[in-house]
Design a protein around this motif. Structure first.
Motif, PDB file in Angstrom:
ATOM      1  N   PRO A  19      -4.801  11.229   4.409  1.00 28.08           N
ATOM      2  CA  PRO A  19      -5.376  10.764   3.142  1.00 28.08           C
ATOM      3  C   PRO A  19      -6.863  10.437   3.263  1.00 28.08           C
ATOM      4  O   PRO A  19      -7.333  10.031   4.329  1.00 28.08           O
ATOM      5  N   GLY A  47       2.798   2.599   2.241  1.00 26.19           N
ATOM      6  CA  GLY A  47       4.188   2.483   2.698  1.00 26.19           C
ATOM      7  C   GLY A  47       5.109   2.004   1.590  1.00 26.19           C
ATOM      8  O   GLY A  47       6.183   2.567   1.377  1.00 26.19           O
ATOM      9  N   ILE A  94      -7.667   5.566  -0.390  1.00 21.19           N
ATOM     10  CA  ILE A  94      -6.535   5.241  -1.269  1.00 21.19           C
ATOM     11  C   ILE A  94      -6.639   3.751  -1.634  1.00 21.19           C
ATOM     12  O   ILE A  94      -7.033   2.931  -0.809  1.00 21.19           O
ATOM     13  N   HIS A 147      -8.594  -1.857   2.937  1.00 19.22           N
ATOM     14  CA  HIS A 147     -10.021  -2.199   3.064  1.00 19.22           C
ATOM     15  C   HIS A 147     -10.231  -3.711   3.177  1.00 19.22           C
ATOM     16  O   HIS A 147     -11.233  -4.161   3.714  1.00 19.22           O
ATOM     17  N   GLU A 168      -1.778   9.802   9.042  1.00 21.05           N
ATOM     18  CA  GLU A 168      -3.035   9.828   9.803  1.00 21.05           C
ATOM     19  C   GLU A 168      -4.158   9.444   8.841  1.00 21.05           C
ATOM     20  O   GLU A 168      -4.092   8.397   8.209  1.00 21.05           O
ATOM     21  N   SER A 169      -5.130  10.326   8.678  1.00 22.91           N
ATOM     22  CA  SER A 169      -6.275  10.014   7.806  1.00 22.91           C
ATOM     23  C   SER A 169      -7.195  11.234   7.844  1.00 22.91           C
ATOM     24  O   SER A 169      -7.094  12.047   8.780  1.00 22.91           O
ATOM     25  N   THR A 183      -5.475   0.464  -1.712  1.00 23.43           N
ATOM     26  CA  THR A 183      -4.473  -0.396  -1.065  1.00 23.43           C
ATOM     27  C   THR A 183      -5.203  -1.617  -0.505  1.00 23.43           C
ATOM     28  O   THR A 183      -6.416  -1.770  -0.706  1.00 23.43           O
ATOM     29  N   ASN A 184      -4.486  -2.418   0.272  1.00 22.58           N
ATOM     30  CA  ASN A 184      -5.127  -3.576   0.926  1.00 22.58           C
ATOM     31  C   ASN A 184      -5.841  -3.190   2.217  1.00 22.58           C
ATOM     32  O   ASN A 184      -6.368  -4.057   2.911  1.00 22.58           O
ATOM     33  N   TYR A 198     -11.322   3.500  14.737  1.00 24.15           N
ATOM     34  CA  TYR A 198     -10.219   3.891  13.841  1.00 24.15           C
ATOM     35  C   TYR A 198     -10.014   5.407  13.871  1.00 24.15           C
ATOM     36  O   TYR A 198      -8.890   5.897  14.000  1.00 24.15           O
ATOM     37  N   GLY A 201       0.785  -1.242   0.000  1.00 21.42           N
ATOM     38  CA  GLY A 201       0.000   0.000   0.000  1.00 21.42           C
ATOM     39  C   GLY A 201       0.811   1.284   0.000  1.00 21.42           C
ATOM     40  O   GLY A 201       1.787   1.430  -0.742  1.00 21.42           O
TER      41      GLY A 201
HETATM   42  N1  LIG Z   1      -5.922   3.157   2.267  1.00 19.73           N
HETATM   43  C1  LIG Z   1      -6.612   4.161   2.754  1.00 19.73           C
HETATM   44  O1  LIG Z   1      -7.710   4.474   2.255  1.00 19.73           O
HETATM   45  C2  LIG Z   1      -6.071   4.973   3.920  1.00 19.73           C
HETATM   46  C3  LIG Z   1      -6.673   6.217   4.159  1.00 19.73           C
HETATM   47  C4  LIG Z   1      -6.186   6.984   5.198  1.00 19.73           C
HETATM   48  C5  LIG Z   1      -5.134   6.529   5.970  1.00 19.73           C
HETATM   49  N2  LIG Z   1      -4.566   5.311   5.716  1.00 19.73           N
HETATM   50  C6  LIG Z   1      -3.459   4.876   6.571  1.00 19.73           C
HETATM   51  O2  LIG Z   1      -2.352   4.561   5.783  1.00 19.73           O
HETATM   52  C7  LIG Z   1      -1.517   3.623   6.461  1.00 19.73           C
HETATM   53  C8  LIG Z   1      -1.113   2.512   5.509  1.00 19.73           C
HETATM   54  O3  LIG Z   1      -2.257   1.769   5.145  1.00 19.73           O
HETATM   55  P1  LIG Z   1      -2.494   1.177   3.683  1.00 19.73           P
HETATM   56  O4  LIG Z   1      -3.679   1.838   3.135  1.00 19.73           O
HETATM   57  O5  LIG Z   1      -1.263   1.202   2.882  1.00 19.73           O
HETATM   58  O6  LIG Z   1      -2.936  -0.316   4.061  1.00 19.73           O
HETATM   59  P2  LIG Z   1      -2.208  -1.732   3.875  1.00 19.73           P
HETATM   60  O7  LIG Z   1      -1.932  -1.970   2.445  1.00 19.73           O
HETATM   61  O8  LIG Z   1      -3.062  -2.693   4.621  1.00 19.73           O
HETATM   62  O9  LIG Z   1      -0.815  -1.549   4.626  1.00 19.73           O
HETATM   63  C9  LIG Z   1      -0.686  -1.571   6.013  1.00 19.73           C
HETATM   64  C10 LIG Z   1       0.779  -1.759   6.344  1.00 19.73           C
HETATM   65  O10 LIG Z   1       0.919  -1.716   7.780  1.00 19.73           O
HETATM   66  C11 LIG Z   1       1.758  -2.787   8.169  1.00 19.73           C
HETATM   67  N3  LIG Z   1       1.502  -3.173   9.539  1.00 19.73           N
HETATM   68  C12 LIG Z   1       0.317  -3.431  10.168  1.00 19.73           C
HETATM   69  N4  LIG Z   1       0.520  -3.794  11.434  1.00 19.73           N
HETATM   70  C13 LIG Z   1       1.866  -3.759  11.639  1.00 19.73           C
HETATM   71  C14 LIG Z   1       2.699  -4.032  12.742  1.00 19.73           C
HETATM   72  N5  LIG Z   1       2.201  -4.434  13.920  1.00 19.73           N
HETATM   73  N6  LIG Z   1       4.044  -3.888  12.593  1.00 19.73           N
HETATM   74  C15 LIG Z   1       4.565  -3.488  11.413  1.00 19.73           C
HETATM   75  N7  LIG Z   1       3.837  -3.220  10.331  1.00 19.73           N
HETATM   76  C16 LIG Z   1       2.494  -3.353  10.429  1.00 19.73           C
HETATM   77  C17 LIG Z   1       1.445  -3.907   7.155  1.00 19.73           C
HETATM   78  O11 LIG Z   1       2.561  -4.787   7.029  1.00 19.73           O
HETATM   79  P3  LIG Z   1       2.683  -6.272   7.639  1.00 19.73           P
HETATM   80  O12 LIG Z   1       1.315  -6.875   7.659  1.00 19.73           O
HETATM   81  O13 LIG Z   1       3.660  -6.924   6.710  1.00 19.73           O
HETATM   82  O14 LIG Z   1       3.267  -6.070   9.008  1.00 19.73           O
HETATM   83  C18 LIG Z   1       1.315  -3.092   5.868  1.00 19.73           C
HETATM   84  O15 LIG Z   1       2.575  -2.898   5.284  1.00 19.73           O
HETATM   85  C19 LIG Z   1      -2.316   3.149   7.670  1.00 19.73           C
HETATM   86  O16 LIG Z   1      -1.835   3.805   8.837  1.00 19.73           O
HETATM   87  C20 LIG Z   1      -3.732   3.602   7.371  1.00 19.73           C
HETATM   88  O17 LIG Z   1      -4.459   3.860   8.536  1.00 19.73           O
HETATM   89  C21 LIG Z   1      -5.017   4.516   4.700  1.00 19.73           C
END
Ligand SMILES: NC(=O)c1ccc[n+]([C@@H]2O[C@H](COP(=O)([O-])OP(=O)(O)OC[C@H]3O[C@@H](n4cnc5c(N)ncnc54)[C@H](OP(=O)(O)O)[C@@H]3O)[C@@H](O)[C@H]2O)c1
Length: 280
Positions: A186, A20, A189, A194, A142-143, A191-192, A156, A18
């Motif tokens: 954001p 990161g 977005i 959801h 954040e978000s 990503t995974n 959340y 996602g």
């Molecule tokens: N996608 C959206 O719509 C959205 C919107 C606003 C904010 N965000 C924020 O963006 C950030 C990234 O989310 P994403 O959308 O990219 O989702 P994602 O694809 O599910 O990625 C989440 C990442 O967090 C890691 N993670 C979770 N628990 C962990 C732990 N205990 N230690 C280390 N790594 C951990 C996962 O890696 P592993 O499972 O390999 O540890 C994965 O790399 C989050 O903080 C989320 O709240 C996302």
């Protein structure tokens, strides 16, 4: 560009997928030395290998569960030993919890705070001595839910509000040392996130698919905000709209959001089977 990323050491938590992962690729493309931290060792090693093979800056994978203090300590010791310190920490690791507050088990809310808040604070505490020495930057992903609570996302949103408050306090506490703090908010977005979200109750969508922004575009905006020295960036137009409406017409927003929630839950109530109501 006030703060170019070229040759900077950037530690990104949650870099296995996602936002990161996309940000790791974007920072590497801008010449940064990237440290990828997440629990999925094979995934971060594959991304690091990709970046090294493409000759896009240097990359290091350090398997880390950010909720484990000894692993966080080892992450920063490894970076110190390999690359001498940290210029930027991106607290990105996180996950979502979805469900009406009334029905959310407290343990699930605690688990969400453990990763989204306490782990981010623990990483920040470990990074601050480095950031002070190198006049670096702390980035908290954040978000828009950090700016406005939303139904079904109560737990959340609370974690993200807490992280937002930490960002504001740290910004003041570290300003005299030349350390910047960037809040990234954001909207939706691609990503995974959801898929990985933990649910209690029916699995409703966050929003229509067409609203979602690709992760690489989101990463470009974060990198630009970092390089230009912004304090906060709201990403996606619907995120902007929500943040603006919250500022100028919060009451109207209350009414619209409550009406939409009522419509959603009424439409979905008959379809909700007991099996759908358990947390996966
Ligand atoms: N996608 C959206 O719509 C959205 C919107 C606003 C904010 N965000 C924020 O963006 C950030 C990234 O989310 P994403 O959308 O990219 O989702 P994602 O694809 O599910 O990625 C989440 C990442 O967090 C890691 N993670 C979770 N628990 C962990 C732990 N205990 N230690 C280390 N790594 C951990 C996962 O890696 P592993 O499972 O390999 O540890 C994965 O790399 C989050 O903080 C989320 O709240 C996302």
């Amino acid at each position: 560009m006030k703060h170019p990323l070229s040759d900077r050491v950037v530690v990104i938590t949650g870099a296995s997928s996602g936002i990161g992962e996309a940000l790791a690729r974007e920072c590497a493309a801008r010449g940064a030395r990237v440290v990828l931290a997440a629990r999925s060792a094979a995934k971060i090693e594959a991304v690091a290998h990709d970046l090294r093979a493409a000759g896009r800056g240097s990359a290091l994978a350090v398997p880390t569960d950010v909720t484990k203090p000894d692993q966080v300590r080892r992450l920063f010791e490894t970076v110190e030993r390999e690359w001498g310190g940290v210029d930027v920490l991106v607290n990105n690791a996180g996950f979502g919890v979805w469900g009406a507050i009334e029905r959310l088990p407290l343990d699930l809310i605690r688990e969400n705070f453990e990763t989204n808040v306490f782990a981010a604070v623990s990483c920040a505490q470990a990074a601050i001595p480095h950031l002070r020495r190198r006049r670096g930057c702390l980035v908290n992903i954040e978000s828009v839910a950090a700016l406005r609570g939303l139904p079904l996302a109560g737990a959340y949103a609370a974690t993200k509000h807490a992280l937002h408050a930490f960002s504001e306090s740290l910004r003041a506490e570290l300003a005299a040392d030349g350390v910047r703090v960037l809040s990234v908010c954001p909207g939706i977005i691609e990503t995974n996130f959801h898929v990985n979200r933990k649910h209690v109750g029916p699995r409703t969508q966050t929003g229509p698919d067409w609203l979602a922004m690709p992760a690489d575009r989101c990463a470009r905006q974060i990198a630009r905000a970092l390089e230009t020295g912004r304090r906060q960036v709201v990403i996606t137009w619907h995120g902007w709209f929500l943040a603006l409406a919250q500022r100028i017409a919060p009451r109207l927003l209350d009414v619209l959001i409550a009406a939409n929630y009522h419509r959603l839950t009424r439409a979905e109530a008959p379809a909700a089977s007991p099996a759908a109501n358990s947390t996966p």
